[in-house]
Write an enzyme that holds these catalytic residues in place. Structure first.
Site, short mmCIF file in Angstrom:
data_model
loop_
_atom_site.label_atom_id
_atom_site.label_comp_id
_atom_site.label_asym_id
_atom_site.label_seq_id
_atom_site.Cartn_x
_atom_site.Cartn_y
_atom_site.Cartn_z
CE LYS A 49 -2.67 9.64 -0.58
NZ LYS A 49 -3.11 10.27 -1.84
NE ARG A 146 -8.50 10.73 -6.72
CZ ARG A 146 -7.35 10.31 -6.20
NH1 ARG A 146 -7.19 9.05 -5.81
NH2 ARG A 146 -6.34 11.15 -6.06
CE1 TYR A 267 -8.45 -24.12 5.04
CE2 TYR A 267 -7.19 -22.06 4.96
CZ TYR A 267 -8.00 -22.96 5.65
OH TYR A 267 -8.35 -22.69 6.94
CG MET A 326 -7.04 -14.83 8.93
SD MET A 326 -8.41 -15.06 10.07
CE MET A 326 -9.78 -15.25 8.96
C1 LIG Z 1 -2.04 10.43 -2.65
C2 LIG Z 1 -1.89 11.74 -3.34
C3 LIG Z 1 -0.62 12.27 -3.54
C4 LIG Z 1 0.65 11.48 -3.30
O1 LIG Z 1 0.78 10.52 -4.34
P1 LIG Z 1 2.03 9.55 -4.47
O2 LIG Z 1 1.79 8.83 -5.75
O3 LIG Z 1 1.97 8.64 -3.30
O4 LIG Z 1 3.25 10.38 -4.47
C5 LIG Z 1 -0.54 13.56 -4.04
N1 LIG Z 1 -1.65 14.26 -4.35
C6 LIG Z 1 -2.90 13.76 -4.20
C7 LIG Z 1 -4.07 14.59 -4.57
C8 LIG Z 1 -3.06 12.48 -3.70
O5 LIG Z 1 -4.28 11.97 -3.58
#
Ligand SMILES: *Cc1c(COP(=O)(O)O)cnc(C)c1O
Length: 387
Positions: A49, A146, A267, A326
């Protein structure tokens, strides 16, 4: 006779880039194989992802596919559509599930929605009632709050004899909230809950563990594991040595300045030099995901108690001085021999010599955020396993 070419060779963009990123796809593939081994009897998927944690979905997805990965997880449907090009016959699970209007994307690209709420389940059932028999996965909440069907509703669904025969999830999953903390008793509580879910959905494959959960032991593995951060060389379990580093981020030194003792830097004048200093002004800033919280000083919101991050050059760790801006960051290179650090050289921001997890900690965050914050200015180079 010498053969000569009177045109100047075009400079390689990578050699002159203000900021550049090297991604070692061989290390990525090794890390995946490592997670396969650690997953024991379970298969290991690959979580890609957010553009493969910021490192590039096309190249990382292809490398993982070539290493043998055939189960992938993405967050949103568009990522799945992109990945399909590089993983033609893999199973691609979309963690955020499906919305009305996305049906054709899922069906045309053969993506598996992970049904994660009651509304999504109702929508999915309505699609099945129209005669579809596309596969889906189910996310069951075991304490994260979640995504996922409420625990009791999932158990009821498993026992519901009136559910349509075409409703046949190929995977039931849940997600640990404290896998990075092996001592947390909450891991066992989620495991117990998920075992109940797994028993209720008898005969359907199950998945509980992301990277960290894989290290909790074989009872956490079920049929499929879902490593993400560990593949990219990040720290998954707090304080545990990560697998091979995959990403190296570097930025170019624009100039070396001599600065007087007593003068201030960046800054807000939050850092006053206690000695005559040599400063490297480097072409990276918070617009590149080199977070302002990494600043050497002047970041009141940082609670961590560290004094900012370090870069690495020629065997030396060099501290950030004052605030990250930046596009520019200033490092103290007074203790590095003059010949070893010149304008045009590169400082390593994180990579094999400067652990990502350590840099992230200095900003009060995690490697995941550093990687997925890398901005658009990075010139990227991919190292393929055979090179
Ligand atoms: C992002 C995610 C993972 C992978 O998690 P890592 O900690 O990066 O290995 C696996 N399952 C779900 C549901 C996630 O949201």
């Amino acid at each position: 006779m010498t053969d000569f070419d009177d045109t100047l060779p075009a400079p390689d963009e990578f050699d002159i880039a203000p900021v550049r990123l090297t991604v070692d796809l061989g290390a990525l593939a090794d890390n995946w194989r490592d997670m396969v081994r650690r997953s024991g009897k379970a298969r290991a998927a690959a979580v890609v992802k957010a553009d493969a944690y910021g490192l590039g979905l096309e190249d990382c997805g292809t490398a993982l596919y070539e290493a043998g990965a055939r189960d992938f997880f993405v967050a949103v449907v568009q990522e799945g559509v992109t990945l399909r090009t590089y993983a033609p016959d893999a199973r691609i699970f979309v963690l955020s599930g499906i919305w009305p209007g996305q049906e054709s994307l899922f069906f045309e690209h053969d993506l598996v929605p992970v049904i994660a709420s009651e509304e999504q389940l109702a929508f999915w059932m309505s699609l099945l009632a129209e005669g579809g028999d596309h596969p889906c996965a189910l996310h069951v909440d075991t304490g994260f709050n979640r995504l996922g069907l409420p625990f009791a509703d999932a158990l009821a669904l498993a026992k519901d004899v009136s559910r349509p025969a075409s409703f046949s999830p190929v995977l039931v999953l849940s997600h640990l909230h404290s896998g990075d903390t092996p001592s947390s008793p909450l891991n066992k509580a989620q495991l117990d809950a998920f075992q109940e879910v797994s028993a209720a959905f008898d005969g359907i494959e199950t998945s509980l563990s992301a990277s960290a959960g894989i290290f909790l032991g074989p009872e956490y593995h079920f049929d499929l594991t879902r490593p993400g951060i560990a593949l990219y060389g990040g720290e998954s379990v707090n304080g545990m040595q990560p697998l091979r580093p995959v990403a190296k981020a570097e930025a170019r030194i624009l100039q070396i300045r001599e600065a007087a003792a007593g003068s201030t830097v960046s800054y807000g004048a939050t850092h006053q030099l206690s000695r005559r200093s040599r400063l490297a002004v480097v072409s990276v800033g918070y617009a590149d995901g080199y977070l302002r919280a990494l600043s050497g000083s002047g970041v009141p919101l940082r609670a961590g108690g560290t004094s900012g991050a370090y870069g690495y050059i020629d065997g030396h760790r060099v501290p950030i001085i004052g605030r990250v801006t930046m596009d520019l960051t200033i490092f103290d290179v007074t203790d590095v021999p003059e010949r070893a650090v010149r304008a045009g050289d590169y400082i390593q921001l994180f990579g094999p010599d400067m652990p990502l997890a350590e840099v992230a900690r200095a900003a009060g965050t995690i490697g995941y955020e550093m990687l997925t914050s890398l901005g658009l200015r990075y010139e990227r180079r991919y190292i393929y396993p055979e090179e």
